[in-house]
Each structure stands twice: as structure tokens, then as C-alpha cells.
Design a protein around this motif. Structure first.
Motif, PDB file in Angstrom:
ATOM      1  N   SER A 200       0.827  -1.201   0.000  1.00 34.33           N
ATOM      2  CA  SER A 200       0.000   0.000   0.000  1.00 34.33           C
ATOM      3  C   SER A 200       0.867   1.258   0.000  1.00 34.33           C
ATOM      4  O   SER A 200       0.570   2.217  -0.718  1.00 34.33           O
ATOM      5  CB  SER A 200      -0.936  -0.019   1.216  1.00 34.33           C
ATOM      6  OG  SER A 200      -1.628   1.197   1.300  1.00 34.33           O
ATOM      7  N   HIS A 201       1.957   1.260   0.785  1.00 40.64           N
ATOM      8  CA  HIS A 201       2.833   2.449   0.798  1.00 40.64           C
ATOM      9  C   HIS A 201       3.375   2.709  -0.605  1.00 40.64           C
ATOM     10  O   HIS A 201       3.411   3.852  -1.073  1.00 40.64           O
ATOM     11  CB  HIS A 201       3.987   2.266   1.787  1.00 40.64           C
ATOM     12  CG  HIS A 201       3.528   2.086   3.197  1.00 40.64           C
ATOM     13  ND1 HIS A 201       4.241   1.420   4.145  1.00 40.64           N
ATOM     14  CD2 HIS A 201       2.385   2.483   3.820  1.00 40.64           C
ATOM     15  CE1 HIS A 201       3.585   1.419   5.294  1.00 40.64           C
ATOM     16  NE2 HIS A 201       2.440   2.056   5.111  1.00 40.64           N
ATOM     17  N   LEU A 202       3.778   1.639  -1.278  1.00 38.78           N
ATOM     18  CA  LEU A 202       4.304   1.807  -2.641  1.00 38.78           C
ATOM     19  C   LEU A 202       3.218   2.331  -3.580  1.00 38.78           C
ATOM     20  O   LEU A 202       3.462   3.220  -4.410  1.00 38.78           O
ATOM     21  CB  LEU A 202       4.857   0.471  -3.152  1.00 38.78           C
ATOM     22  CG  LEU A 202       6.058  -0.095  -2.359  1.00 38.78           C
ATOM     23  CD1 LEU A 202       6.319  -1.552  -2.732  1.00 38.78           C
ATOM     24  CD2 LEU A 202       7.316   0.739  -2.601  1.00 38.78           C
ATOM     25  N   CYS A 269      -5.711   6.199   0.885  1.00 38.20           N
ATOM     26  CA  CYS A 269      -6.087   4.858   1.389  1.00 38.20           C
ATOM     27  C   CYS A 269      -5.765   4.801   2.884  1.00 38.20           C
ATOM     28  O   CYS A 269      -6.544   4.264   3.680  1.00 38.20           O
ATOM     29  CB  CYS A 269      -5.326   3.761   0.639  1.00 38.20           C
ATOM     30  SG  CYS A 269      -6.002   3.439  -0.990  1.00 38.20           S
ATOM     31  N   HIS A 270      -4.620   5.384   3.262  1.00 37.86           N
ATOM     32  CA  HIS A 270      -4.268   5.411   4.685  1.00 37.86           C
ATOM     33  C   HIS A 270      -5.208   6.313   5.478  1.00 37.86           C
ATOM     34  O   HIS A 270      -5.594   5.989   6.602  1.00 37.86           O
ATOM     35  CB  HIS A 270      -2.808   5.850   4.860  1.00 37.86           C
ATOM     36  CG  HIS A 270      -1.862   4.697   4.738  1.00 37.86           C
ATOM     37  ND1 HIS A 270      -1.675   4.011   3.560  1.00 37.86           N
ATOM     38  CD2 HIS A 270      -1.065   4.084   5.667  1.00 37.86           C
ATOM     39  CE1 HIS A 270      -0.810   3.024   3.768  1.00 37.86           C
ATOM     40  NE2 HIS A 270      -0.422   3.050   5.029  1.00 37.86           N
ATOM     41  N   ASN A 271      -5.583   7.453   4.902  1.00 37.14           N
ATOM     42  CA  ASN A 271      -6.511   8.340   5.622  1.00 37.14           C
ATOM     43  C   ASN A 271      -7.835   7.634   5.904  1.00 37.14           C
ATOM     44  O   ASN A 271      -8.419   7.767   6.983  1.00 37.14           O
ATOM     45  CB  ASN A 271      -6.759   9.612   4.807  1.00 37.14           C
ATOM     46  CG  ASN A 271      -5.506  10.482   4.735  1.00 37.14           C
ATOM     47  OD1 ASN A 271      -4.689  10.465   5.646  1.00 37.14           O
ATOM     48  ND2 ASN A 271      -5.352  11.226   3.654  1.00 37.14           N
ATOM     49  N   VAL A 283      -6.507  -4.554  12.386  1.00 40.03           N
ATOM     50  CA  VAL A 283      -5.088  -4.639  11.995  1.00 40.03           C
ATOM     51  C   VAL A 283      -4.896  -3.733  10.769  1.00 40.03           C
ATOM     52  O   VAL A 283      -5.621  -3.859   9.776  1.00 40.03           O
ATOM     53  CB  VAL A 283      -4.712  -6.106  11.670  1.00 40.03           C
ATOM     54  CG1 VAL A 283      -3.282  -6.190  11.132  1.00 40.03           C
ATOM     55  CG2 VAL A 283      -4.887  -6.978  12.905  1.00 40.03           C
ATOM     56  N   HIS A 284      -3.914  -2.821  10.862  1.00 32.97           N
ATOM     57  CA  HIS A 284      -3.745  -1.777   9.840  1.00 32.97           C
ATOM     58  C   HIS A 284      -3.703  -2.334   8.407  1.00 32.97           C
ATOM     59  O   HIS A 284      -4.436  -1.873   7.522  1.00 32.97           O
ATOM     60  CB  HIS A 284      -2.467  -1.002  10.176  1.00 32.97           C
ATOM     61  CG  HIS A 284      -2.037  -0.013   9.159  1.00 32.97           C
ATOM     62  ND1 HIS A 284      -2.826   1.040   8.764  1.00 32.97           N
ATOM     63  CD2 HIS A 284      -0.876   0.080   8.424  1.00 32.97           C
ATOM     64  CE1 HIS A 284      -2.165   1.757   7.845  1.00 32.97           C
ATOM     65  NE2 HIS A 284      -0.999   1.190   7.625  1.00 32.97           N
ATOM     66  N   GLY A 285      -2.863  -3.333   8.159  1.00 34.19           N
ATOM     67  CA  GLY A 285      -2.715  -3.874   6.799  1.00 34.19           C
ATOM     68  C   GLY A 285      -3.987  -4.552   6.311  1.00 34.19           C
ATOM     69  O   GLY A 285      -4.277  -4.573   5.105  1.00 34.19           O
ATOM     70  N   GLY A 287      -7.078  -3.583   7.165  1.00 31.62           N
ATOM     71  CA  GLY A 287      -7.971  -2.485   6.790  1.00 31.62           C
ATOM     72  C   GLY A 287      -7.639  -1.978   5.396  1.00 31.62           C
ATOM     73  O   GLY A 287      -8.519  -1.719   4.574  1.00 31.62           O
ATOM     74  N   LEU A 288      -6.342  -1.870   5.111  1.00 32.17           N
ATOM     75  CA  LEU A 288      -5.926  -1.401   3.782  1.00 32.17           C
ATOM     76  C   LEU A 288      -6.343  -2.388   2.703  1.00 32.17           C
ATOM     77  O   LEU A 288      -6.777  -1.989   1.608  1.00 32.17           O
ATOM     78  CB  LEU A 288      -4.400  -1.215   3.754  1.00 32.17           C
ATOM     79  CG  LEU A 288      -3.857  -0.046   4.575  1.00 32.17           C
ATOM     80  CD1 LEU A 288      -2.341  -0.168   4.739  1.00 32.17           C
ATOM     81  CD2 LEU A 288      -4.219   1.289   3.924  1.00 32.17           C
ATOM     82  N   ALA A 289      -6.215  -3.686   2.989  1.00 28.18           N
ATOM     83  CA  ALA A 289      -6.579  -4.703   1.986  1.00 28.18           C
ATOM     84  C   ALA A 289      -8.060  -4.602   1.614  1.00 28.18           C
ATOM     85  O   ALA A 289      -8.441  -4.790   0.464  1.00 28.18           O
ATOM     86  CB  ALA A 289      -6.259  -6.099   2.522  1.00 28.18           C
TER      87      ALA A 289
HETATM   88 ZN    ZN Z   1       0.615   1.751   6.273  1.00 25.86          ZN
END
Ligand code: ZN
Ligand code: NZQ
Length: 389
Positions: A200-202, A269-271, A283-285, A287-289
Motif C-alpha cells: 500500500s505504501h508503494l 487509502c491510509h486516511n 489490523v492496519h494492513g 484495513g488497507l486490503a
Molecule cells: Zn501503512
């Protein structure tokens, strides 16, 4: 390329045995009292605690334990650390763990040397670190966030349900020790989630303007392909050292500052995810998925060319006449990948109770200025509803 200024002062020590080899020497220049900041106990179970404290004592320092830093660290926990630093005259913080321990330590490093309200002046609002913060070192035990190689810190205020991250270059750790063997005990669920966090960061840096030729985009594509390849390898064998060491270094590279040079990311996406975390403690990752595919389906019509490039250069799809179809196929390749590695895909799996809570979370999100397109509150709500079940 857009103009930029770049400096990252963290010294990285990477590989087997780096803690035994370097930690005691690295602590020499600092004062006597070392605060050991760590989480819920994994470092005691794995033996990392004994190794680290032996090195701190070998350096002639006194160890003060600061345990119990929870995943998604809270403002209250930072306040507790600030009090301890003042009470024990701490000279140095050593964070042993992952993003949560490191971020909490970073906020303590500021809060303990600042006379005002650290939360309001440095997290709710962007502040200026024009004073000497407490020096900080890291022993990393779980990779993914990149916090060991950046000045970012994400803290949750559980009273106001605000989870917010800030970046202060001054907060980059003085040194970080990365022994991939230390990460081999991380449970599979966390390994998957943190590896997706890195992806996600990338992607946050990749899906933003400018679209002019920019070497950062070439680097991002290369790292995304490498991350996907290594992700597939460790899904077959979780103890695959090469795959695990590669994803650890990719995660550090992703947020070290180089990948975003010349780009204008808004990290939306992070916001969006941070507010889901503020309400559900997910879990952060993970949520991003959940939110990334619907977010990109929403963004796609505003950035077709960028998504075509993603489809071809990251997922290896064949160029074809219909750009929109190819762009959409790239997003679906990402969604298929998320499913294939067993990451969650719905808000319900993250612990959102019902539609009323979903709406409440959506309305609490502060999106960025938008690079291809501003994500409005109505857009956020629609994206959240698209992944309800
Ligand atoms: Zn992150
Ligand atoms: O608490 P313990 O007992 O140590 O257990 C942890 C925790 O339960 C466990 N763990 C860590 N190393 C282990 C291990 N278990 C077995 N063996 C090991 N070697 O793993 C769990 C998760 O740890 P945590 O530190 O919470 O994970 P992560 O590194 O993913 O950090 C998540 C936090 O970082 C923030 C996230 O929002 C979240 O609050 N982020 C920080 C960023 C930054 N500073 O730049 C950027 C990211 O986008 C992210 O927002």
C-alpha cells in the motif's frame, strides 16, 4: 521531476546477528538511562528481550522497562511514557518491536521534551521540531510499516476516535537494527497484513501526480513486482529467509523518503483506513486490503493512463486496444491477489458493526487534497459501502 530536498539520518544495520554485533557500541555515545519500549510480550517469548537487555547492560547502561504498547498505540500510552521519561531521567529510548512500539517511542521522544500539549501541537496539527527531542534507536521484530527508517508516527486518541499520523524528519531513528531472523516468529496473519501494508505504501506513491517521466515511478514498479513475488514465496513457506529478508528491506525502502521524491501523494487509502482503525482497532494492513480495491475502482476513471501502466508494468497484463478495460483488469488483478493470499475483503471482517457505524466512520475521515481527484465525504461513504460484505 519536481524539486525536492532529501535527507534521512537513520543508520541501518541489516542482517543476521546485527544486534549482538552492534547494539552495545551504538549506545555508547548516549547517557546512562535507557527506556526499553515494547509491546505485549512477544519479545519475552521469543528471547529477543534477553538478547537486547544483555547488550544494553554490556554497554554499561541501566534498563527501564516500558512494556504494554498496544497495536495501534494510544495517546494515553504515550502520556504514560512521557511521565516515566521525566521521572527516571531517561537519556535514550530503544524501541523493540514494530510500528506500534516505534511510533509510540517517537511520540514520547517529542512529548517528553516539549512543554506544551504534544498531541495538539504535533499530531492533531503539524508542528515544528525546533528543540532537541529524546534520541531514539530501534530493534525491529516485525517489518511492514517502515517506521524504522522514517520520521512518521501514527497515534490513536481513543477519547475522540482520531487516529492520525505525522511525519517529522527529525524523528527518524538514530539507528535501526534489522535482523530478519527476528521476524520469523511473527504469526502468519500479521505477516500477510504487514506485507500488504508495504504494498500500500508503494501504491500510495505510485497513484499520484505528476505523470511526467519520473524515476520514482520506475523504482516503485520494480519494488511492487518484487514485493508480489516475495509475498507469493513466503505464502508457500513462511520461514523462507530470502523472501522474508527481501520484504523486510522493501518495507524499509518504501517509506524511507526516496520512493516519493518528485511525487504528490495524498495517502488517502491510509486516511480512510486510519479512521476504521480508530473505531474498530483493526489490523492496519487488513484495513488497507479491504478498502484498496474499491478505492481504486472509484479513482480509475480519473487516472486511466496510470492504471493501464499499473496493469502492464506491475501485473504483466498484455496491452490491448481498450485502455479502460485494461486499467480495470489491473485493479481486478490486485483484488484477486488480495483474495488469493487470504487477506480480508469486507468491512464486516474488520469488525464494523453495522451500517450506522460504517456511516459514522466514513464521516470522521479527513481526506487529502486529492491528486487525480478529491475524494469527497460522499465518495468515502460510497467506497466504504462497496466493501460492506
Ligand atoms: Zn501503512
Ligand atoms: O505486542 P507484541 O506482543 O510485541 O506483539 C506484536 C503485535 O501483536 C506482534 N509481533 C511483533 N513482532 C513479533 C510479534 N509476534 C511474534 N514475533 C515477533 N517477532 O505483532 C503484532 C503487531 O505489531 P505492531 O507493531 O502493532 O505491527 P505493525 O508493525 O504493523 O505496526 C502497526 C502500527 O503502525 C502504524 C499503524 O497504523 C499501526 O498503528 N503505521 C505506522 C507508520 C509509520 N510510522 O510510518 C506507517 C504505516 O502506514 C502505519 O500507519
Amino acid at each position: 521531476m519536481n524539486n525536492f530536498v532529501f535527507q534521512n539520518h537513520t543508520r541501518i544495520y541489516f542482517g543476521k546477528g546485527v544486534v549482538e554485533e552492534y547494539l552495545a557500541k551504538l549506545l555508547q555515545p548516549y547517557g546512562k538511562n535507557v527506556l526499553l519500549a515494547y509491546g505485549g510480550g512477544s519479545i519475552k517469548r521469543t528471547g529477543v528481550y534477553d538478547t537486547v537487555t544483555a547488550q544494553v547492560r554490556a554497554a554499561g547502561k541501566t534498563v527501564f522497562d516500558f512494556p504494554g504498547i498496544m497495536a495501534n498505540p494510544t495517546k494515553a500510552k504515550v502520556d504514560e511514557g512521557v511521565r516515566l521519561v521525566k521521572e527516571k531521567n531517561i537519556d535514550f529510548i530503544l524501541a523493540v518491536g514494530g510500528g506500534s512500539a516505534i511510533d509510540c517511542a517517537k511520540a514520547i521522544a517529542i512529548g517528553s521534551r516539549y512543554a506544551g500539549d504534544w498531541w495538539n501541537d504535533f499530531w492533531l496539527n503539524q508542528g515544528r521540531v525546533d528543540f532537541e527531542q529524546l534520541p531514539l534507536g530501534v530493534v525491529l521484530t516485525i517489518s511492514g510499516t517502515g517506521s524504522e527508517f522514517d520520521g512518521g508516527g501514527v497515534i490513536t486518541n481513543t477519547e475522540t476516535n482520531i487516529k492520525t499520523g505525522r511525519i517529522y524528519p527529525e524523528l527518524s531513528p538514530n539507528f535501526s537494527l534489522l535482523d530478519p531472523d527476528y521476524t520469523l516468529t511473527v504469526p502468519e496473519r500479521q505477516v500477510r497484513a504487514t506485507a500488504f501494508d508495504t504494498m500500500s505504501h508503494l501504491m500510495e506513491f505510485y497513484f499520484c501526480k505528476p505523470d511526467t517521466d519520473n524515476v520514482s515511478d520506475d523504482l516503485l514498479e520494480a519494488l511492487l513486482r518484487a514485493q508480489i513475488r516475495n509475498f507469493r514465496s513466503f505464502m508457500k513457506d513462511l520461514k523462507d529467509y530470502d523472501a522474508r529478508s527481501n520484504i523486510e528491506w522493501i518495507s524499509s525502502l518504501a517509506l524511507c523518503g526516496i520512493m516519493g521524491l518528485g511525487k504528490q501523494p495524498d495517502f488517502d487509502c491510509h486516511n480512510l483506513e486510519h479512521q476504521i482503525g480508530a473505531f474498530t482497532d483493526c489490523v492496519h494492513g487488513e484495513g488497507l486490503a479491504v478498502i484498496t480495491p474499491p478505492y481504486y475502482r472509484w479513482l480509475l476513471p480519473h487516472a486511466v493512463g496510470r492504471f493501464v501502466r499499473f496493469a502492464v508494468n506491475v501485473w504483466g497484463l498484455a496491452p490491448q486496444g481498450d485502455d479502460k478495460a485494461l486499467a480495470a483488469a489491473g485493479v481486478e488483478a490486485l483484488a484477486d491477489f488480495i483474495r488469493s493470499v487470504g487477506l480480508p475483503t469486507t468491512m464486516q471482517q474488520l469488525g464494523v458493526k453495522d451500517m450506522a457505524e460504517l456511516t459514522k466512520i466514513a464521516r470522521s475521515v479527513q481526506t487529502g487534497p486529492g491528486t487525480y481527484c478529491k475524494c469527497t465525504p460522499a465518495d468515502v461513504e460510497a467506497i466504504f459501502k462497496a466493501c460492506w460484505e
